[in-house]
Write an enzyme that holds these catalytic residues in place. Structure first.
Site, PDB file in Angstrom:
ATOM      1  N   ILE A 195       5.937   0.737  24.142  1.00  9.47           N
ATOM      2  CA  ILE A 195       7.083  -0.051  23.709  1.00  9.47           C
ATOM      3  C   ILE A 195       6.722  -0.964  22.541  1.00  9.47           C
ATOM      4  O   ILE A 195       7.537  -1.194  21.648  1.00  9.47           O
ATOM      5  CB  ILE A 195       7.656  -0.842  24.901  1.00  9.47           C
ATOM      6  CG1 ILE A 195       8.444   0.120  25.810  1.00  9.47           C
ATOM      7  CG2 ILE A 195       8.549  -1.983  24.439  1.00  9.47           C
ATOM      8  CD1 ILE A 195       8.999  -0.510  27.058  1.00  9.47           C
ATOM      9  N   ASP A 251      -8.361  -9.962  21.901  1.00  4.72           N
ATOM     10  CA  ASP A 251      -8.005 -10.035  23.314  1.00  4.72           C
ATOM     11  C   ASP A 251      -7.201 -11.321  23.532  1.00  4.72           C
ATOM     12  O   ASP A 251      -7.749 -12.431  23.422  1.00  4.72           O
ATOM     13  CB  ASP A 251      -9.272 -10.041  24.167  1.00  4.72           C
ATOM     14  CG  ASP A 251      -8.984 -10.001  25.664  1.00  4.72           C
ATOM     15  OD1 ASP A 251      -7.839 -10.275  26.073  1.00  4.72           O
ATOM     16  OD2 ASP A 251      -9.924  -9.705  26.441  1.00  4.72           O
ATOM     17  N   TYR A 253       2.673  -7.515  39.170  1.00  3.50           N
ATOM     18  CA  TYR A 253       3.531  -7.183  38.034  1.00  3.50           C
ATOM     19  C   TYR A 253       4.922  -7.772  38.235  1.00  3.50           C
ATOM     20  O   TYR A 253       5.478  -8.406  37.331  1.00  3.50           O
ATOM     21  CB  TYR A 253       3.612  -5.671  37.867  1.00  3.50           C
ATOM     22  CG  TYR A 253       4.481  -5.234  36.706  1.00  3.50           C
ATOM     23  CD1 TYR A 253       3.986  -5.231  35.407  1.00  3.50           C
ATOM     24  CD2 TYR A 253       5.802  -4.826  36.910  1.00  3.50           C
ATOM     25  CE1 TYR A 253       4.777  -4.838  34.338  1.00  3.50           C
ATOM     26  CE2 TYR A 253       6.593  -4.430  35.853  1.00  3.50           C
ATOM     27  CZ  TYR A 253       6.073  -4.434  34.572  1.00  3.50           C
ATOM     28  OH  TYR A 253       6.879  -4.044  33.512  1.00  3.50           O
ATOM     29  N   LYS A 272       6.535 -10.732  35.842  1.00  9.21           N
ATOM     30  CA  LYS A 272       7.712 -10.509  35.001  1.00  9.21           C
ATOM     31  C   LYS A 272       8.843 -11.472  35.356  1.00  9.21           C
ATOM     32  O   LYS A 272       9.658 -11.830  34.492  1.00  9.21           O
ATOM     33  CB  LYS A 272       8.176  -9.050  35.101  1.00  9.21           C
ATOM     34  CG  LYS A 272       7.227  -8.074  34.416  1.00  9.21           C
ATOM     35  CD  LYS A 272       7.009  -8.424  32.951  1.00  9.21           C
ATOM     36  CE  LYS A 272       6.128  -7.422  32.228  1.00  9.21           C
ATOM     37  NZ  LYS A 272       5.935  -7.761  30.804  1.00  9.21           N
ATOM     38  N   TRP A 303      23.944  -1.672  39.673  1.00  6.81           N
ATOM     39  CA  TRP A 303      24.430  -1.202  40.962  1.00  6.81           C
ATOM     40  C   TRP A 303      24.620  -2.356  41.939  1.00  6.81           C
ATOM     41  O   TRP A 303      23.832  -3.286  41.944  1.00  6.81           O
ATOM     42  CB  TRP A 303      23.435  -0.212  41.586  1.00  6.81           C
ATOM     43  CG  TRP A 303      23.331   1.111  40.899  1.00  6.81           C
ATOM     44  CD1 TRP A 303      22.291   1.541  40.124  1.00  6.81           C
ATOM     45  CD2 TRP A 303      24.274   2.183  40.907  1.00  6.81           C
ATOM     46  NE1 TRP A 303      22.520   2.799  39.660  1.00  6.81           N
ATOM     47  CE2 TRP A 303      23.739   3.232  40.121  1.00  6.81           C
ATOM     48  CE3 TRP A 303      25.531   2.358  41.502  1.00  6.81           C
ATOM     49  CZ2 TRP A 303      24.397   4.445  39.916  1.00  6.81           C
ATOM     50  CZ3 TRP A 303      26.188   3.559  41.301  1.00  6.81           C
ATOM     51  CH2 TRP A 303      25.635   4.589  40.530  1.00  6.81           C
TER      52      TRP A 303
END
Length: 261
Positions: free
Chosen positions: A21, A67, A164, A168, A261
């Site tokens: 991405i 880094d 993760y 996020k 949804w």
């Protein structure tokens, strides 16, 4: 109106731009006319991105192999980047493991890339944007920053990535916190949250190319397809442009309707 979406005259820095991405967003930025700074750990991958971008622009990007989880790496970026009008915190990481037993080391490694590094880069570049009264910061989140994971979308896998998910969610926390503090200085900060995208390293690691997994994913996504490079890059260009000047502190989800949804 289209002029407000041009990035001509802007200098954009994209972390994790050696693949996936990040590379797609970098392509969108150069197509919109931005001068580009490619940042990542692997210089060879950054050179590959730069070579690909020659198809879309005559602009030669600046490459900084560093880094972002280390003080020395951040100092290198700060010293070599020069003026940055657009900061795109795209670099991401994830560790798999049962949430009941995943080590604190793996947890911290994920947060070092996904949360701490974006915040530290904001500390470096946002004050300079505020002084110039102009800047755009884009934090790359995830659809999984607003919802939980459905294991049925990953058949045949012991799919468990608690660090993760938590990281996020935290990314948008940074966006929310900084938005009102930057707003009066002509500087916006927004989260851009992709769903399932072709070419995403994380999706590839999860086996997203298997027919079984794709079918499960298509059943969950109303548009029944993976996102493409133009889907994510167009959204990123908008958030990086003058046209998004009245938009800050928001989470722009690009997921084919998955989260609706």
């Amino acid at each position: 109106m289209l002029k407000s979406l041009s990035l001509v005259g802007s200098r954009a820095l994209v972390t994790g731009s050696g693949s996936g991405i990040g590379r797609q967003i970098a392509q969108g930025f150069v197509e919109a006319g931005a001068d580009l700074i490619l940042v990542g750990r692997r210089e060879e991958a950054l050179q590959q991105t730069a070579e690909i971008l020659k198809k879309y622009s005559d602009i030669t990007p600046t490459i900084i192999a560093a880094d972002i989880t280390t003080t020395s790496g951040l100092e290198k970026i700060a010293n070599e980047a020069g003026q940055v009008d657009v900061l795109c915190n795209n670099a991401g990481a994830s560790d798999y493991g049962p949430w009941q037993s995943i080590s604190i080391e793996k947890w911290r490694n994920t947060f070092a890339v996904n949360v701490e590094a974006p915040f530290r880069l904001c500390q470096i570049f946002a004050p300079r944007m505020m002084e110039r009264k102009y800047g755009r910061i884009i934090n790359i989140g995830s659809v999984y920053g607003v919802m939980g994971g459905n294991p049925s979308l990953y058949p045949g896998m012991d799919w468990d990535i608690a660090p993760y998910f938590a990281s996020k969610h935290a990314v948008h926390g940074i966006t929310h916190y900084l938005a009102p503090r930057l707003a009066m200085f002509g500087t916006t900060i927004n989260t851009l949250s992709p769903g399932g995208f072709a070419g995403s390293e994380m999706n590839e690691k999860a086996g997203a190319g298997s027919s079984e997994m794709l079918e499960a994913f298509y059943d969950a996504v109303p548009m029944r397809r993976l996102g493409g490079s133009d889907d994510i890059s167009a959204a990123a260009v908008f958030l990086a442009s003058l046209g998004s000047k009245y938009m800050t502190g928001q989470n722009v989800i690009v997921d084919g309707g998955w989260s609706s949804w």
